[in-house]
Design an enzyme around this catalytic site. Structure first.
Site, short mmCIF file in Angstrom:
data_model
loop_
_atom_site.label_atom_id
_atom_site.label_comp_id
_atom_site.label_asym_id
_atom_site.label_seq_id
_atom_site.Cartn_x
_atom_site.Cartn_y
_atom_site.Cartn_z
N ASP A 126 0.83 -1.20 0.00
CA ASP A 126 0.00 0.00 0.00
C ASP A 126 0.87 1.25 0.00
O ASP A 126 0.80 2.08 0.91
CB ASP A 126 -0.94 -0.02 1.21
CG ASP A 126 -1.92 -1.18 1.14
OD1 ASP A 126 -2.33 -1.52 0.01
OD2 ASP A 126 -2.27 -1.73 2.18
N LYS A 182 -10.92 -7.08 -6.53
CA LYS A 182 -12.31 -7.27 -6.07
C LYS A 182 -13.32 -6.96 -7.18
O LYS A 182 -14.23 -6.14 -7.01
CB LYS A 182 -12.59 -6.39 -4.85
CG LYS A 182 -11.68 -6.63 -3.66
CD LYS A 182 -12.07 -5.73 -2.48
CE LYS A 182 -11.16 -5.91 -1.29
NZ LYS A 182 -9.79 -5.35 -1.51
N ASP A 215 -19.13 -6.82 -11.22
CA ASP A 215 -19.76 -6.24 -12.40
C ASP A 215 -20.66 -7.31 -13.00
O ASP A 215 -20.88 -8.35 -12.39
CB ASP A 215 -18.68 -5.78 -13.39
CG ASP A 215 -19.11 -4.55 -14.21
OD1 ASP A 215 -20.23 -4.60 -14.77
OD2 ASP A 215 -18.34 -3.58 -14.29
N GLN A 247 -9.15 -1.13 10.09
CA GLN A 247 -9.75 -2.45 10.25
C GLN A 247 -10.45 -2.52 11.60
O GLN A 247 -9.91 -2.11 12.61
CB GLN A 247 -8.67 -3.54 10.19
CG GLN A 247 -7.80 -3.50 8.96
CD GLN A 247 -8.50 -4.00 7.72
OE1 GLN A 247 -9.60 -4.55 7.81
NE2 GLN A 247 -7.88 -3.84 6.58
N GLY A 268 -0.20 -5.44 6.02
CA GLY A 268 0.35 -4.33 5.27
C GLY A 268 1.23 -3.42 6.10
O GLY A 268 2.42 -3.65 6.27
N ARG A 269 0.62 -2.37 6.63
CA ARG A 269 1.37 -1.31 7.30
C ARG A 269 2.26 -1.77 8.46
O ARG A 269 3.34 -1.22 8.64
CB ARG A 269 0.40 -0.22 7.74
CG ARG A 269 -0.05 0.65 6.58
CD ARG A 269 -1.24 1.53 6.93
NE ARG A 269 -2.47 0.74 7.00
CZ ARG A 269 -3.67 1.28 7.11
NH1 ARG A 269 -3.81 2.60 7.18
NH2 ARG A 269 -4.74 0.52 7.15
#
Length: 248
Positions: free
Chosen positions: A22, A73, A76, A201, A221-222
């Site tokens: 990210d 994600k 459609d 989160q 991630g972070r």
């Protein structure tokens, strides 16, 4: 308890950690990748980085030896999602996902689009309920179920459509293994090592707790990418996971 290499798709690692890239710029992401051994984790590319840097960014990381989870994600009409999933497979990614809330026709079309890729097809997973969502968010959308109930409903639908697994909260993992079976893969964001900030989160677990709950792959991630020493942080997480696996 042990983590075996996934037999459903080609892979360069057995590690359960997927690092979310990210970053706001490509150089930072590539610099991070240079620090990390591809055998220690996989990498997740989401909407922002893919939109900014495109398919060639995926290729650059693959050339460094990394398995890529393309986290776009898709949601459609069935034909559009099927073509998008096939395009992801053409890139050679390890995993791609869709929104289970797109329904069974959409998910079946996505799965069918991968048939021609045979053993080279990526894993196809579905997002159930985003880990940033809680009861109030679902109520606002007119869904009168708890996040756990809605996630289970969507997980069972994804399984019925032939998908390989779901992206879900670690808090649903134990139940999902019971109702969907051990071979149904569970990919969980919202994983934070003890002492990390929760961020955006709302439903989180530590890596050790996630393993005990039955998680197959955990997205972090972070806590890794923004660590003062990302390599050491990743190594510590892998050691903690291995400790649980060996004593589980």
């Amino acid at each position: 308890m042990s983590f075996d290499c996934d037999k459903k798709s080609p892979s360069s690692t057995c590690a359960p950690v997927i690092v979310a890239l990210d970053y706001e710029d490509q150089k930072s992401a590539l610099d991070f990748a240079q620090l990390i051994d591809p055998s220690s984790c996989r990498l997740k590319i989401g909407k922002e980085m893919f939109t900014r840097f495109g398919p060639q960014f995926v290729t650059q990381l693959q050339q460094q030896g990394f398995d890529i989870f393309l986290d776009l994600k898709f949601h459609d009409i069935p034909n559009t999602v099927a073509r998008a999933v096939a395009a992801a497979a053409d890139l050679g990614v390890w995993m791609v996902n869709v929104h289970a809330s797109g329904g069974s026709r959409m998910m079946r079309a996505a799965k069918e689009s991968l048939r021609s890729f045979g053993k080279e097809a990526p894993l196809l997973t579905a997002v159930t309920v985003l880990t940033s969502m809680d009861q109030s968010d679902l109520t606002e959308l007119g869904i009168n179920l708890t996040p756990a109930e809605q996630a289970e409903r969507l997980a069972l639908l994804a399984k019925a459509c032939g998908l390989d697994g779901v992206v879900c909260s670690a808090h649903e993992a134990t139940r999902f293994k019971q109702v969907c079976g051990d071979d149904f893969l569970l990919v969980t964001p919202g994983i934070r090592p003890a002492g990390s900030e929760v961020g955006d989160q709302r439903r989180v677990m530590t890596p050790e707790q996630a393993i005990v709950a039955g998680v197959d792959y955990m997205v972090i991630g972070r806590p890794i990418t923004r660590s003062e020493n990302p390599l050491e942080t990743l190594q510590q997480i892998n050691r903690s996971i291995q400790g649980v696996v060996q004593h589980g």
